[in-house]
Design an enzyme around this catalytic site. Structure first.
Site, PDB file in Angstrom:
ATOM      1  N   ARG A  80       7.528  -7.735  -1.615  1.00  0.00           N
ATOM      2  CA  ARG A  80       6.532  -7.360  -0.588  1.00  0.00           C
ATOM      3  C   ARG A  80       5.678  -8.527  -0.160  1.00  0.00           C
ATOM      4  O   ARG A  80       5.196  -9.290  -1.013  1.00  0.00           O
ATOM      5  CB  ARG A  80       5.617  -6.280  -1.162  1.00  0.00           C
ATOM      6  CG  ARG A  80       4.661  -5.704  -0.144  1.00  0.00           C
ATOM      7  CD  ARG A  80       3.661  -4.760  -0.785  1.00  0.00           C
ATOM      8  NE  ARG A  80       2.402  -5.404  -1.028  1.00  0.00           N
ATOM      9  CZ  ARG A  80       1.455  -4.928  -1.835  1.00  0.00           C
ATOM     10  NH1 ARG A  80       1.645  -3.797  -2.503  1.00  0.00           N
ATOM     11  NH2 ARG A  80       0.319  -5.569  -1.992  1.00  0.00           N
ATOM     12  N   HIS A  95      -2.225   5.362  -2.561  1.00  0.00           N
ATOM     13  CA  HIS A  95      -3.140   4.229  -2.318  1.00  0.00           C
ATOM     14  C   HIS A  95      -2.847   3.559  -0.982  1.00  0.00           C
ATOM     15  O   HIS A  95      -1.785   3.765  -0.373  1.00  0.00           O
ATOM     16  CB  HIS A  95      -2.990   3.199  -3.435  1.00  0.00           C
ATOM     17  CG  HIS A  95      -1.653   2.501  -3.424  1.00  0.00           C
ATOM     18  ND1 HIS A  95      -0.473   3.109  -3.803  1.00  0.00           N
ATOM     19  CD2 HIS A  95      -1.298   1.249  -3.028  1.00  0.00           C
ATOM     20  CE1 HIS A  95       0.534   2.274  -3.671  1.00  0.00           C
ATOM     21  NE2 HIS A  95       0.066   1.131  -3.183  1.00  0.00           N
ATOM     22  N   HIS A 128       0.225   5.467   0.735  1.00  0.00           N
ATOM     23  CA  HIS A 128       1.586   5.683   0.243  1.00  0.00           C
ATOM     24  C   HIS A 128       1.625   5.819  -1.268  1.00  0.00           C
ATOM     25  O   HIS A 128       0.638   5.536  -1.964  1.00  0.00           O
ATOM     26  CB  HIS A 128       2.516   4.558   0.710  1.00  0.00           C
ATOM     27  CG  HIS A 128       2.097   3.199   0.258  1.00  0.00           C
ATOM     28  ND1 HIS A 128       1.074   2.496   0.845  1.00  0.00           N
ATOM     29  CD2 HIS A 128       2.557   2.399  -0.748  1.00  0.00           C
ATOM     30  CE1 HIS A 128       0.919   1.340   0.248  1.00  0.00           C
ATOM     31  NE2 HIS A 128       1.793   1.249  -0.740  1.00  0.00           N
TER      32      HIS A 128
HETATM   33  O1  LIG Z   1       7.827   0.716  -4.889  1.00  0.00           O
HETATM   34  C1  LIG Z   1       7.489   1.451  -3.982  1.00  0.00           C
HETATM   35  O2  LIG Z   1       8.150   2.414  -3.624  1.00  0.00           O
HETATM   36  C2  LIG Z   1       6.168   1.226  -3.285  1.00  0.00           C
HETATM   37  C3  LIG Z   1       5.435   0.055  -3.827  1.00  0.00           C
HETATM   38  C4  LIG Z   1       4.002   0.075  -3.432  1.00  0.00           C
HETATM   39  O3  LIG Z   1       3.346   1.073  -3.517  1.00  0.00           O
HETATM   40  C5  LIG Z   1       3.380  -1.122  -2.933  1.00  0.00           C
HETATM   41  O4  LIG Z   1       4.033  -2.173  -2.851  1.00  0.00           O
HETATM   42  O5  LIG Z   1       2.188  -1.037  -2.583  1.00  0.00           O
END
Ligand SMILES: O=C(O)CCC(=O)C(=O)O
Length: 288
Positions: free
Chosen positions: A270, A106, A254
């Site tokens: 994040r 995504h 990702h």
């Molecule tokens: O936890 C992860 O490795 C990625 C998390 C993720 O895809 C996001 O924060 O959009």
């Protein structure tokens, strides 16, 4: 001495050395970092033992931050700019709703009308092995399509849903998520507003193309995702505590692999930088 930029893979990514985010970043260093962000799509800054406030302050250099009204249960109540990506149990002992965050290919917030420009994800605690994150360069992927495929997809819109991979999240979370996030149609090809380059904008949250049924759409969705995630367009990140990854959601997508022992703590935080408005509430095709 200024910051140093070192590529992480041929396809994408760069490590930024010489940055200390416990202090304000000077304009000269910022210009180098920002250019590397646009050129490489993904930046890694290791060893950042920063506070939540410092994380937020640096993130603001990239633009206005999302307060995560689309995912209210996943944000930190005291810092709505911070989204928790964690397998820590909730206060009542029930499992975390964000333990499966990102386990579909995504681009962040594609299911909203203001998809993310960028994201800054900091690892607080990560398992000794696994819990890696994969990235794909969607500009390279677009460029490598045949001219026929470029023509075929030029005017298509993909309908993005906000569901997570595993559906055993709390019923309350699911209901709120559906209420807050109706399916959104986004162009399959987007022009990057800063570099002017075209990028594929697809992922596993796309369930169909606008004006087509899921059955008609899925084969082409599969072809495009398989193409975009070929190893030569990808980078796999193996996390260390205090890594900060910064990615451009307009030129990359990702996937959190989820390849780790769930008994071990994995806690990341994040910030999300708001992008330019894009897309519209989807018209779903109903067939007889
Ligand atoms: O936890 C992860 O490795 C990625 C998390 C993720 O895809 C996001 O924060 O959009």
């Amino acid at each position: 001495m200024g910051v140093e930029i070192r590529p992480l893979s041929y396809a994408m990514g760069a490590e930024v050395r010489g940055l200390d985010l416990t202090r304000p970043v000077g304009d000269e260093d910022w210009a180098v970092v920002h250019q590397a962000f646009l050129d490489r799509g993904l930046l890694l800054v290791r060893g950042q033992r920063i506070t939540r406030e410092q994380h937020i302050a640096f993130s603001r250099r990239f633009g206005e931050l999302d307060r995560h009204d689309n995912l209210p249960k996943d944000r930190d109540p005291r810092h709505p700019e911070l989204l928790m990506v964690t397998n820590d149990a909730q206060a009542d002992g029930s499992p975390s709703n964000s333990r499966y965050t990102g386990q579909l290919w995504h681009s962040d917030m594609s299911f909203t009308l203001r998809p993310a420009l960028g994201s800054l994800l900091r690892a607080v605690d990560v398992p000794m092995v696994g819990g890696d994150t994969m990235f794909a360069n969607m500009v390279l992927a677009y460029d490598a399509l045949s001219s026929g495929m470029k023509k075929l997809i030029a005017d298509l819109h993909g309908i993005h849903h906000s569901e997570r991979k595993n559906s055993n999240l709390s019923a309350e979370w699911e209901a709120e998520n559906r209420r807050l996030n109706p399916p959104i149609a986004q162009p399959i090809v987007r022009v990057h507003p800063e570099t002017g380059r075209k990028a594929l904008y697809i992922g596993e949250k796309v369930k169909c193309f606008e004006g087509m049924t899921p059955e008609e759409s899925q084969p082409l969705i599969d072809v495009l995702i398989r193409h975009a995630t070929r190893p030569q367009f990808a980078y796999r990140h193996v996390w260390q505590p205090n890594d900060l990854l910064i990615w451009d959601n307009r030129s990359t997508m990702h996937l959190a692999l989820g390849d780790y022992d769930p008994a071990l703590r994995r806690h990341l935080e994040r910030t999300t930088v708001l992008g330019t408005p894009s897309g519209h509430v989807a018209q779903l095709e109903v067939t007889a």
